[in-house]
Design a protein around this motif. Structure first.
Motif, PDB file in Angstrom:
ATOM      1  N   MET A  58     100.555  26.983  59.839  1.00 49.90           N
ATOM      2  CA  MET A  58     101.523  25.916  60.124  1.00 49.90           C
ATOM      3  C   MET A  58     101.237  24.880  58.779  1.00 49.90           C
ATOM      4  O   MET A  58     100.116  24.849  57.939  1.00 49.90           O
ATOM      5  CB  MET A  58     101.073  25.312  61.284  1.00 49.90           C
ATOM      6  CG  MET A  58      99.933  24.394  61.452  1.00 49.90           C
ATOM      7  SD  MET A  58      99.589  23.406  62.617  1.00 49.90           S
ATOM      8  CE  MET A  58      97.894  22.611  62.402  1.00 49.90           C
ATOM      9  N   ILE A  78      99.347  25.386  65.765  1.00 47.65           N
ATOM     10  CA  ILE A  78     100.557  24.949  66.002  1.00 47.65           C
ATOM     11  C   ILE A  78     101.197  25.073  67.263  1.00 47.65           C
ATOM     12  O   ILE A  78     101.829  24.428  68.136  1.00 47.65           O
ATOM     13  CB  ILE A  78     101.849  25.557  64.897  1.00 47.65           C
ATOM     14  CG1 ILE A  78     103.103  24.614  65.065  1.00 47.65           C
ATOM     15  CG2 ILE A  78     101.774  27.066  65.217  1.00 47.65           C
ATOM     16  CD1 ILE A  78     104.050  25.285  64.034  1.00 47.65           C
ATOM     17  N   VAL A  93     101.525  20.688  57.541  1.00 52.61           N
ATOM     18  CA  VAL A  93     101.598  19.311  57.574  1.00 52.61           C
ATOM     19  C   VAL A  93     102.235  18.524  56.599  1.00 52.61           C
ATOM     20  O   VAL A  93     101.439  18.721  55.508  1.00 52.61           O
ATOM     21  CB  VAL A  93     100.237  18.818  58.435  1.00 52.61           C
ATOM     22  CG1 VAL A  93     100.307  17.416  58.644  1.00 52.61           C
ATOM     23  CG2 VAL A  93     100.061  19.493  59.683  1.00 52.61           C
ATOM     24  N   ILE A  98     104.261  17.621  61.388  1.00 52.19           N
ATOM     25  CA  ILE A  98     104.225  19.104  61.451  1.00 52.19           C
ATOM     26  C   ILE A  98     105.485  19.734  61.068  1.00 52.19           C
ATOM     27  O   ILE A  98     106.633  19.419  61.727  1.00 52.19           O
ATOM     28  CB  ILE A  98     103.779  19.619  62.751  1.00 52.19           C
ATOM     29  CG1 ILE A  98     102.217  18.908  63.233  1.00 52.19           C
ATOM     30  CG2 ILE A  98     103.278  21.211  62.806  1.00 52.19           C
ATOM     31  CD1 ILE A  98     101.831  19.440  64.307  1.00 52.19           C
ATOM     32  N   ILE A 142      94.245  18.335  62.738  1.00 53.34           N
ATOM     33  CA  ILE A 142      94.855  17.767  61.431  1.00 53.34           C
ATOM     34  C   ILE A 142      94.003  16.844  60.846  1.00 53.34           C
ATOM     35  O   ILE A 142      93.952  16.766  59.622  1.00 53.34           O
ATOM     36  CB  ILE A 142      96.023  17.283  61.881  1.00 53.34           C
ATOM     37  CG1 ILE A 142      97.161  18.801  62.251  1.00 53.34           C
ATOM     38  CG2 ILE A 142      97.005  16.892  60.783  1.00 53.34           C
ATOM     39  CD1 ILE A 142      98.435  18.440  62.926  1.00 53.34           C
ATOM     40  N   ARG A 146      95.257  19.547  68.808  1.00 58.60           N
ATOM     41  CA  ARG A 146      95.775  19.984  67.370  1.00 58.60           C
ATOM     42  C   ARG A 146      95.942  18.593  66.327  1.00 58.60           C
ATOM     43  O   ARG A 146      95.506  19.011  65.311  1.00 58.60           O
ATOM     44  CB  ARG A 146      97.445  20.130  67.641  1.00 58.60           C
ATOM     45  CG  ARG A 146      98.136  20.753  66.240  1.00 58.60           C
ATOM     46  CD  ARG A 146      99.321  21.357  66.425  1.00 58.60           C
ATOM     47  NE  ARG A 146     100.301  20.349  67.358  1.00 58.60           N
ATOM     48  CZ  ARG A 146     100.843  20.453  68.110  1.00 58.60           C
ATOM     49  NH1 ARG A 146     100.726  21.590  68.997  1.00 58.60           N
ATOM     50  NH2 ARG A 146     101.534  19.460  68.931  1.00 58.60           N
TER      51      ARG A 146
END
Length: 343
Positions: A56, A123, A58, A156, A135, A131
């Motif tokens: 994923m 994700i 960000v 995201i 991050i 989550r």
């Protein structure tokens, strides 16, 4: 793989020799089981040697320059998983890279975790706060490694946009960090293969994953080293806080002493114009507003609850801090902050 300072090399080599002896005995007594074992580990070895895969991406920004910054979360089998919920969570990060797109220049880097960590906290994580904790830890990690302060306000990217920047360059950056260790470890394996005469072509590579994990398991963490905490892990059963451990040549572990509280940021529009931001912060265990230290400026907010929480967010919009307001709700221990936008 290179041997950490606190790992006994002779012990490591002795364990490897025991594996060679076991395989020789298996080859003599049960050739079918031997071949099955080798085939299995050959397959695992190929998986282990694959480059990191994007999971994923960000988007945030560098607070000092307002420049866009993309964090690429990558899944990599070479990053070991923690053996228990109490163990450190290993992570490896690339150097900072630069690129540009139709919207101008941007900066990016990558952080790699074991696939199982991203399956649980990536994700597709059912709990968005878990989550967000991962991050925020990546943001802390990038600051500790590169001294770049990133905004805690992030987006995201859609699942179809798993990476941003030049992916082959990013993958080479990861592999470059691990190249010397892989080469040294391969040399040790080659030497042992000649010494102990392992049967079967290519069997040395098939054991790469197993032997590499031996060095990881034997590498006891320095009890005096600081740690980065990953709050809120595992909601289904009680767990102690996990730690995040950097995988780098110096094996340093950095610290973040206070938890990042759960929060949500909502944009309130009046007609077509953005009127204000509403920040809601969950502060379990806090009973009164006097426990909170709040500082609001035109481009960021800093909230501290002594010995418990710390939250720092930078905004893409300028805040009219002179008329910003905050209200503490005792019923659910939450702080609601109204942040009018400058017009």
């Amino acid at each position: 793989m290179s041997f950490p300072e606190n790992v006994d090399k002779d012990s490591m080599m002795k364990q490897a020799q025991n594996i060679w002896t076991m395989l020789d005995e298996m080859a003599d007594n049960n050739p079918q089981a031997y071949r099955k074992f080798i085939d299995k580990h050959m397959k695992e070895g190929k998986e282990y040697m694959k480059p990191p895969e994007p999971h994923m991406c960000v988007m945030t920004m560098i607070t000092s320059t307002k420049r866009r910054y993309f964090i690429n979360f990558c899944s990599w089998n070479k990053i070991p998983e923690p053996k228990t919920p109490d163990d450190a969570i290993p992570v490896m990060g690339t150097p900072v890279l630069h690129d540009k797109d139709d919207n101008g220049d941007f900066t990016y880097s990558g952080v790699a975790f074991n696939p199982k960590i991203l399956e649980e906290f990536g994700i597709d994580c059912k709990n968005s706060m878990d989550r967000n904790s991962l991050i925020n830890l990546a943001i802390d990690y990038i600051f500790n490694q590169n001294k770049i302060t990133l905004s805690r306000s992030f987006t995201i990217l859609p699942s179809k946009s798993k990476s941003k920047g030049n992916l082959p360059v990013l993958q080479k950056a990861f592999q470059g960090l691990n190249k010397n260790a892989d080469q040294e470890f391969d040399e040790h394996l080659s030497e042992m293969e000649k010494t102990f005469g392992l049967q079967g072509c290519g069997a040395k590579d098939s054991l790469l994953n197993k032997l590499a994990h031996m060095s990881t398991e034997d590498n006891e963490q320095d009890k005096n080293a600081p740690n980065i905490q990953l709050p809120g892990l595992g909601k289904e059963q009680p767990k102690k806080q996990n730690l995040i451990q950097e995988i780098d040549p110096s094996n340093q572990i950095h610290d973040a002493e206070l938890k990042v509280p759960e929060y949500s940021l909502e944009e309130i529009h009046k007609e077509e114009n953005l009127e204000k931001l509403v920040l809601t912060v969950k502060l379990p265990g806090v009973h009164k507003v006097s426990e909170c230290e709040l500082d609001i400026s035109e481009d960021d907010i800093d909230l501290t609850v002594q010995d418990r929480y710390h939250l720092n967010l930078s905004f893409h919009y300028l805040i009219n801090d002179s008329i910003a307001s905050a209200k503490f709700n005792k019923s659910d221990s939450s702080l609601v902050i109204n942040l009018p936008i400058q017009t």
